[in-house]
Each structure stands twice: as C-alpha cells, then as structure tokens.
Design a protein around this motif. Structure first.
Motif, short mmCIF file in Angstrom:
data_model
loop_
_atom_site.label_atom_id
_atom_site.label_comp_id
_atom_site.label_asym_id
_atom_site.label_seq_id
_atom_site.Cartn_x
_atom_site.Cartn_y
_atom_site.Cartn_z
N ARG A 18 41.70 37.79 103.17
CA ARG A 18 41.24 36.42 102.96
C ARG A 18 39.72 36.41 102.75
O ARG A 18 39.20 35.65 101.92
CB ARG A 18 41.62 35.62 104.21
N THR A 19 39.02 37.26 103.50
CA THR A 19 37.56 37.28 103.41
C THR A 19 37.09 37.85 102.07
O THR A 19 36.09 37.39 101.51
CB THR A 19 36.97 38.11 104.57
N LEU A 78 40.09 28.22 113.89
CA LEU A 78 40.48 27.74 112.56
C LEU A 78 39.29 27.13 111.83
O LEU A 78 39.11 27.33 110.63
CB LEU A 78 41.58 26.69 112.68
N GLN A 137 36.20 19.89 103.87
CA GLN A 137 37.35 20.70 103.43
C GLN A 137 38.04 21.33 104.63
O GLN A 137 39.27 21.36 104.71
CB GLN A 137 36.89 21.79 102.47
N ILE A 186 39.10 26.84 97.19
CA ILE A 186 38.01 25.91 97.53
C ILE A 186 36.68 26.37 96.95
O ILE A 186 35.77 25.58 96.79
CB ILE A 186 37.86 25.72 99.06
N ASN A 187 36.58 27.66 96.63
CA ASN A 187 35.34 28.13 96.02
C ASN A 187 35.39 28.03 94.49
O ASN A 187 34.54 28.57 93.80
CB ASN A 187 35.04 29.57 96.46
N LYS A 223 49.47 28.95 107.81
CA LYS A 223 50.05 28.71 106.48
C LYS A 223 50.70 30.01 106.02
O LYS A 223 50.68 31.01 106.74
CB LYS A 223 48.95 28.33 105.49
N PHE A 283 45.23 31.29 109.05
CA PHE A 283 45.61 29.88 109.04
C PHE A 283 47.10 29.78 109.31
O PHE A 283 47.86 30.66 108.89
CB PHE A 283 45.31 29.25 107.67
N TRP A 343 43.56 30.22 99.65
CA TRP A 343 42.81 29.01 100.00
C TRP A 343 41.30 29.18 99.78
O TRP A 343 40.65 28.34 99.17
CB TRP A 343 43.09 28.61 101.44
N GLY A 344 40.76 30.30 100.30
CA GLY A 344 39.33 30.52 100.18
C GLY A 344 38.90 30.59 98.72
O GLY A 344 37.85 30.07 98.34
N PRO A 358 37.22 35.66 97.97
CA PRO A 358 36.13 35.00 97.22
C PRO A 358 35.08 35.99 96.71
O PRO A 358 34.03 35.58 96.26
CB PRO A 358 35.52 34.03 98.22
N VAL A 401 26.82 26.60 102.95
CA VAL A 401 28.14 26.74 102.33
C VAL A 401 28.11 27.79 101.23
O VAL A 401 29.01 28.61 101.10
CB VAL A 401 28.60 25.37 101.77
N ARG A 406 27.84 31.36 102.70
CA ARG A 406 29.06 31.92 103.28
C ARG A 406 30.04 32.40 102.21
O ARG A 406 30.96 33.17 102.50
CB ARG A 406 29.73 30.90 104.20
N ARG A 407 29.87 31.92 100.99
CA ARG A 407 30.72 32.47 99.93
C ARG A 407 30.28 33.89 99.60
O ARG A 407 31.09 34.75 99.30
CB ARG A 407 30.60 31.59 98.68
N SER A 447 52.99 22.40 108.49
CA SER A 447 51.94 23.41 108.66
C SER A 447 52.54 24.72 109.18
O SER A 447 51.86 25.49 109.82
CB SER A 447 50.87 22.88 109.60
N LEU A 448 53.80 24.96 108.92
CA LEU A 448 54.49 26.20 109.26
C LEU A 448 54.53 26.52 110.75
O LEU A 448 53.52 26.50 111.39
CB LEU A 448 53.89 27.39 108.53
N GLY A 473 33.75 29.88 107.53
CA GLY A 473 33.33 31.24 107.20
C GLY A 473 33.68 31.62 105.77
O GLY A 473 33.08 32.53 105.21
N LEU A 474 34.68 30.94 105.19
CA LEU A 474 35.07 31.25 103.82
C LEU A 474 34.24 30.48 102.80
O LEU A 474 34.48 30.59 101.60
CB LEU A 474 36.54 30.92 103.61
N GLY A 475 33.32 29.67 103.29
CA GLY A 475 32.51 28.90 102.36
C GLY A 475 33.06 27.53 102.08
O GLY A 475 32.75 26.92 101.06
N ILE A 525 28.63 35.86 101.76
CA ILE A 525 28.65 36.70 102.95
C ILE A 525 29.83 36.27 103.82
O ILE A 525 29.78 35.26 104.50
CB ILE A 525 27.32 36.58 103.72
N GLY A 526 30.92 37.03 103.75
CA GLY A 526 32.13 36.65 104.46
C GLY A 526 32.14 37.16 105.88
O GLY A 526 31.29 37.96 106.28
N MET A 527 33.13 36.67 106.66
CA MET A 527 33.14 37.05 108.07
C MET A 527 34.56 37.26 108.58
O MET A 527 35.47 36.51 108.26
CB MET A 527 32.45 35.97 108.90
#
Ligand SMILES: Nc1ncnc2c1ncn2[C@@H]1O[C@H](COP(=O)(O)OP(=O)(O)O)[C@@H](O)[C@H]1O
Ligand SMILES: [Mg+2]
Lengths: 260, 428
Positions: A163-164, B311, B324, A116-117, A104, A102, A112-113, A167, A86, A89-90, B427-428, B317-319, A92-94
């Motif tokens: 998004r990547t 998803l 979560q 949560i970080n 959203k 998402f 979001w990313g 963080p 975990v 991955r913060r 969720s749009l 991938g975002l950590g 090293i993004g992908m």
C-alpha cells in the motif's frame, strides 16, 4: 552537503522536537543517504519514532507536537510554511509498528492510496506490481476481493508495504515494522527490505539490534539524556563500524547488552 | 534474589485454611451474582407490569345500550339486516331531524349511496349504540359476578367482549365519542414530526461530532480552543436538561420569534395563516431536534472516537487529506455506532410529550397534517389527553393508542437496526 549527485535525500539540521513543553529530541543533525537502509536504534523513549515522523510530518497529527530546526528534503525544508504535508507524504511513505490495513479488500487497500493521489493509469496493473514488489502477490492473487484483515500478521504488514509503495514514493519510513511479528515473518520483511532498497530509500526504527545489523547500511544510535530526558543522537555511521568498533562508550554498552 | 522459602510464605493460608479461604471467596462471588440477578428480575417485572397495565385496558367486556332497539324498527317482521335500501332511508328520515337529513343528502345524495352505507347510518344515527360501562381484561375474566350484577340492572343492555384496538381505530380521526375516536391524525402527526426531527438533528449532530472529535484538537487559536472546551462540557450537560425546558425554548424561538418561517407565511403557501400560527409540525420537529441534538452528538463522538487511530495514520500517511481520511475511513467505521445513537435519540423523540404540549400541539384536530406547516397532534399528546378525560372509555382507547405507539417505536427501531447492519457490513 552536495545534493546534485543525489547522494543524500535528507539532511536534518539542529532538530528539536517538543510535546507541549517537554523536549523529546534535542539538537540533532543527521543526513540520510539515498537508496540505502538507515536504522535508528536505541532504548525505548529516546525519540527514534519522533525523529522518524519529522521526515513526513506525521508529527503534525499530534496536537501538542512542535518542531524547530530544519528537515531538508533535497534541500527543501519540509517545515517551511509553504510546504504542504499532504504533498510530502505522497513522496515519503510510512509503515507502522502494528500492521494497520484498512478494513477493506486487499485490492482496495493498495488501490486507495493511488486513487486519492490522482493515479490515472491501469489500476489492476499497479496493484499487481505493488503486491509483487511487496512479495505478497503469490499469496493473495486469488483473493484480492477479500478483507485485508483476514491475512496473517506478516502478510498484513507486507500488504501495508504494498500500500505504501503504490503511490511510488521516494522514501519509505518504517517504525518498528516487525515488532508485532514472529521470527519467520520478520525475516521475510527483512529480505523484502533488501529488495526494496534497490529502488527506495528506507529508514527503519528498530529496537532489535540484530535486525539493524542484518539489514541496514547505516545505523544511528539514540539515547536519552540523563539530565533533561531529551533524546539525542549519540553516534551515526556505517552499520558495520557501529557494531564492530563503536567510537562512543555508550554505544558500545548498548550493543554489547551492558546497557542500563 | 534468593529462592529459599522464607517466613513470608508461611503467612499465606495453606491446606484446610486455603480450602476454606477459596470457598469463602466463591461464596462472595455467588452473593453478588444473586444480587445482580435480582436487579435484572426487578427490571423485567417492572416492564411486565407496564405491559400488563396497557393490555388489560385495551381489551375487555363492555356494556352496550341502544337508544332505540333494532327490533322496534322491524318492518313487516323483517329484521333490519334484510331491509332494502329504500326502506332504510325511510327509517332514517323518520328518526332524525330534517336538517341532518339535508346535510347527509348534501354530503352524498342518497340515490348514490350503497345499501351498506345507509345501513351504517341507521345504526349510527338511529340505533345510536353507546358504551355504558367498560371493564378491564382482568375484571372481565375474574369478576364476572360483578359484571353480571351490573348487567342485571340494565335490562336493555347488551354485554360484548371488545378489543379497543382495531383497524377502524387506526384509520379514523379524533372524535369526542370514545367509541368513534381514532388515532389517524396522531399517527400522521408523529411521523411528520419525527421525520423533521431526524432530518435536522442527524446531519447537525454528526457534523458537530466530526468537528469536535477530528478538528477541535488541532485548532491553534487559544480562544477558539477554550470555546470548544466549553461547548464540549455543555453538550454533556445539555443532555440532562429536562425536556420541558426545551419546550419553553421552542415556544419562544420557533413559535414566536421565527413565526413567519415556521408558520410557512414566508412562502405564502398557507391558505389560512391564522389557524396554525407558529404552532406547526415544523416548530415541533425543530424543538425535538434541539432536544435530541446533544444525545446524537455524544453518541456520534463516541463512535468516532472508537475508530482506531491507526486507520487515520494509515490514511494520512498515504498522502490523503484530512477530509479524505475522515470520509473514506473514519465515517464508514463509525457509522454503525452513529446510527445506534440515532436510533436511541429517535426513540426518545417519539415518546416526548411535555415540550410539544408547551409549544402548543392541537388538542382536537381531525384533518390529516399535509406538510410541515400544518397544525398537528402526536400519539403521546393524544394519549395524554385521553387519560385526562373522566370517562372510562377514553382510558381504554388511550391504552390501545399506547400499544400502537409501542409498535410504531419498535418498527422504526427495527428498520433503523436493519439499516445499520447493512451499512456495518459494507466496510467488510
Ligand atoms: N504523542 C505524544 N505525546 C506526548 N509525548 C510523547 C508522544 N509521543 C512520544 N512522546 C514522548 O516523547 C519521547 C520519545 O518518544 P518516541 O519518539 O516514541 O521514542 P522511541 O520511539 O524511541 O521509543 C518519550 O518520552 C515519549 O514519552
Ligand atoms: Mg517508537
């Protein structure tokens, strides 16, 4: 290898990747230079994505996947038992092959990313900055509250890039990020990569050789071994040299289109 | 490769041959279409027949007969409707036993009762109207002569068109007289039982589905992996087990073994622990929860599986941690599907009869259930018991109760669908 001057970010040593009992990648050694774009090319199925996923341990998500050897990130083996994927991955993004925002809002996709970080700063600022860096701000600044799924494919992929980078990772991994996009959207992403590489180390998998030639500083050519169907690294070097005077006959066959 | 037409081209039908070949294929398609339409029509007819059966039982003519004709109760030529309260009390005391009179006085002194109340008592206790015979809606319309013949042999009788489904039917408890019986207790029983069923089965089922879909594949221990595989296969099999088996399970586990818990004795909250024992709403709710658990798990698993893997990859991938990712992305996208499955399961539970008969639903109960430790009856049980009675009138009220059950089912489903649509939009 000298890490103190920060020239190399990754150093892969004797990497072998398995899916169940099938060896997908064998005996690979590779170093990735900092603040450069490194491209992985090669025919499909030769293990490019598999190697890429070892850099941020996304292989962990595949139940049957197993890795031996070392993936050193600034000298720290990412596959050490005490390394938390975990956390990896913060840093090293992908970005994935198919744009996967998402379902959203655009704002929420980026925020979001960061949230949560544990991001504590000004979220609006971070979202704007990330979208600007991804060259998407001007197109979406008036509709931040609309769904990310309403954007075009190219915009979605840039949203995924925004998004990547929200963080603030050190490395961005891209697995064929343009394969689902049209040529114009592809060029936009390529321009964007040249911008991003000033601040980030980028590793990109592509099956498009022109793309590798256009954007990358270094190129690694992978090929599947005829005997055991395991992928292996054939040649690795400065992109210019790989494309103009490859050392290996197999590389030359591939880049001149005589492959297969 | 050569592009020259070769002999194999000639082996395809051409011109007239092609035309008739295409026509034949269209005909085949049409035949199947007709078969499928016929299947749909049969299904609809079956449903209509069911509805027809229920409706003709709930409405129709009844032959009424009074024990004492109201005309004979006239005082000084004044009809019953116009008599004063005092006169009505006198009539009442002249016709019923002293004991009953005292009991009525004890329930509420006559001085405090309204005139309407006393009038109702006279009608109920003195006139004592009862249904001699009832006819279905179809007979009421098409066999009038049959009804008239019957009425001719009943000179004191009165013919009346009646809907067995009426407001009083909903708000009065059980009675041994069909005209006075209602389903109040059964409605409350059904609502209580379903509430407990859903409250238990929903979190358990969704939790199990999350585990099986998101975590089980990553379990390292080979024994645990095998156990998970066995559980997965058996959940699918459990969904097909006859419901009466669940009733027997519930009887042994919830009613007998866990009696101190299900009877409420552990709380010391029951005044009279002997009346319900373990045969409580709680036992019924838990039994039905076990019954629908496989359904909920299977449906929730499918909904979770339908969430695209991309998803999960994006989140991880975002950590994000696994949890979560599940909480923020997998569940919000799966919730409409999960709720749909839950609606189906709930509908199934509302209609279940056999397991509740086995665990011992009350056959005759007139007090509203007041909590999970009460004795209970439910609508299907009530309907089942009424249809088993010999008198025609019980079948009429059973039909009326079925309509109520259907309406209740549709209402609960509709509210669940509304809930689902609201969540789905989030969720749009
Ligand atoms: N999730 C997986 N499970 C099993 N085998 C896989 C999986 N992903 C990839 N492989 C196999 O590993 C080999 C390398 O795949 P991949 O890394 O995706 O190749 P590339 O990205 O170069 O096309 C292929 O033979 C592929 O079939
Ligand atoms: Mg790939």
């Amino acid at each position: 290898m000298n890490y103190t001057n920060g020239k190399y970010v990754f150093d892969i040593q004797n990497l072998n990747c398995y899916y169940g009992s099938f060896r997908a990648v064998k005996d690979t050694d590779l170093s990735i230079e900092s603040k450069k774009i490194t491209a992985f090319i090669g025919p499909s199925g030769c293990g490019k994505s598999t190697v890429l996923r070892t850099f941020n341990r996304m292989n962990d998500l595949i139940p049957s996947a197993r890795v031996t050897g070392e993936v050193l990130f600034h000298g720290q083996n990412l596959y050490d038992p005490d390394v938390d994927p975990v956390e990896v991955r913060r840093r090293i993004g992908m970005v994935f092959q198919k744009p996967n925002p998402f379902p959203k809002s655009i704002y929420e996709n980026v925020a979001w990313g960061a949230r949560i970080n544990g991001f504590k700063g000004n979220m609006d600022e971070l979202v704007e900055q990330s979208l600007r860096q991804a060259a998407l701000w001007d197109e979406v600044k008036d509709k931040l509250d609309q769904s990310g799924l309403g954007l075009s494919g190219g915009q979605q992929q840039r949203l995924c890039i925004a998004r990547t980078i929200a963080p603030r990772p050190e490395v961005i991994l891209m697995d064929e990020p343009c394969s689902a996009l049209d040529p114009i959207a592809t060029l936009k992403i390529e321009d964007l990569m040249r911008q991003l590489v000033k601040n980030y180390t980028i590793i990109i998998v592509t099956h498009n050789m022109q793309q590798a030639a256009r954007v990358s500083d270094y190129t690694a050519y992978f090929l599947m071994d005829r005997d055991d169907r395991a992928g292996l690294l054939i040649e690795y070097g400065v992109t210019n040299e790989i494309f103009t005077k490859p050392k290996d006959q197999r590389t030359e066959d591939y880049i001149t289109g005589r492959f297969g | 490769m050569s592009v020259k037409p070769d002999s194999s081209v000639a082996s395809y039908p051409e011109d007239d041959g092609l035309q008739s070949f295409v026509k034949r294929r269209h005909r085949q398609g049409l035949t199947w279409r007709i078969v499928f339409q016929a299947a749909t029509i049969v299904a609809i007819l079956a449903l209509l027949a069911l509805l027809y059966n229920i409706i003709i039982g709930s409405f129709g003519y009844v032959a009424l007969q009074n024990k004492i004709e109201p005309e004979s109760l006239h005082v000084d030529g004044m009809p019953l409707e116009e008599l004063s309260k005092e006169q009505l009390v006198i009539i009442l005391s002249e016709h019923i036993s002293k004991g009953l009179m005292r009991r009525l006085e004890h329930d509420q002194p006559f001085t405090e009762r309204t005139r309407q109340d006393v009038y109702n008592l006279v009608i109920e206790r003195v006139v004592e109207q009862r249904v001699v015979k009832s006819w279905s809606l179809t007979v009421s319309f098409f066999k009038r002569d049959e009804i008239e013949t019957f009425m001719a042999g009943l000179p004191q009788g009165k013919l009346e068109f009646r809907s067995w489904l009426h407001w009083n039917f909903l708000i009065t408890p059980q009675s041994s007289t069909p005209e006075l019986a209602g389903i109040r207790t059964a409605i409350f029983g059904t609502l209580w039982v379903i509430f407990i069923t859903v409250a238990v089965a929903f979190p358990l089922g969704v939790g199990a589905a999350i585990y099986l879909e998101e975590y089980a594949a990553h379990v390292g221990n080979p024994w645990l992996r095998r156990l998970n595989a066995i559980i997965q296969t058996n959940i699918n099999n459990l969904a097909g087990v006859p419901s009466i088996i669940y009733g027997m399970l519930g009887l042994v586990i919830f009613v007998r073994v866990m009696e101190p818990l299900t009877s409420g004795a552990f709380l010391g909250a029951v005044e009279d622990a002997t009346t319900a024992n373990g045969r409580t709403i709680l036992s019924a709710g838990l039994t039905l929860a076990i019954l629908i658990l496989p359904l909920i798990i299977i449906n929730a698993q499918e909904a979770i599986r339908a969430v695209p893997n991309s998803l999960r990859q994006a989140g991880m991938g975002l950590g994000a941690t696994k949890w979560q990712t599940i909480w923020h992305h997998v569940l919000p996208n799966a919730i409409p599907g999960i709720l749909t499955g839950n609606i189906l399961a709930m509908s199934r539970a509302i209609g279940e009869t056999a397991p509740l008969v086995v665990i011992g639903a009350s056959t005759f109960i007139t007090v509203d259930p007041n909590g999970p430790f009460s004795k209970f009856t439910t609508l299907p049980i009530q309907i089942y018991q009424w249809t088993a009675r010999p008198q025609d009138e019980f079948r009429n009220i059973a039909a009326a109760a079925i309509i109520v059950l259907l309406v209740l089912l549709l209402t609960l489903n509709a509210s669940a669908v509304l809930l689902r649509n609201r969540y789905g939009k989030k969720s749009l």
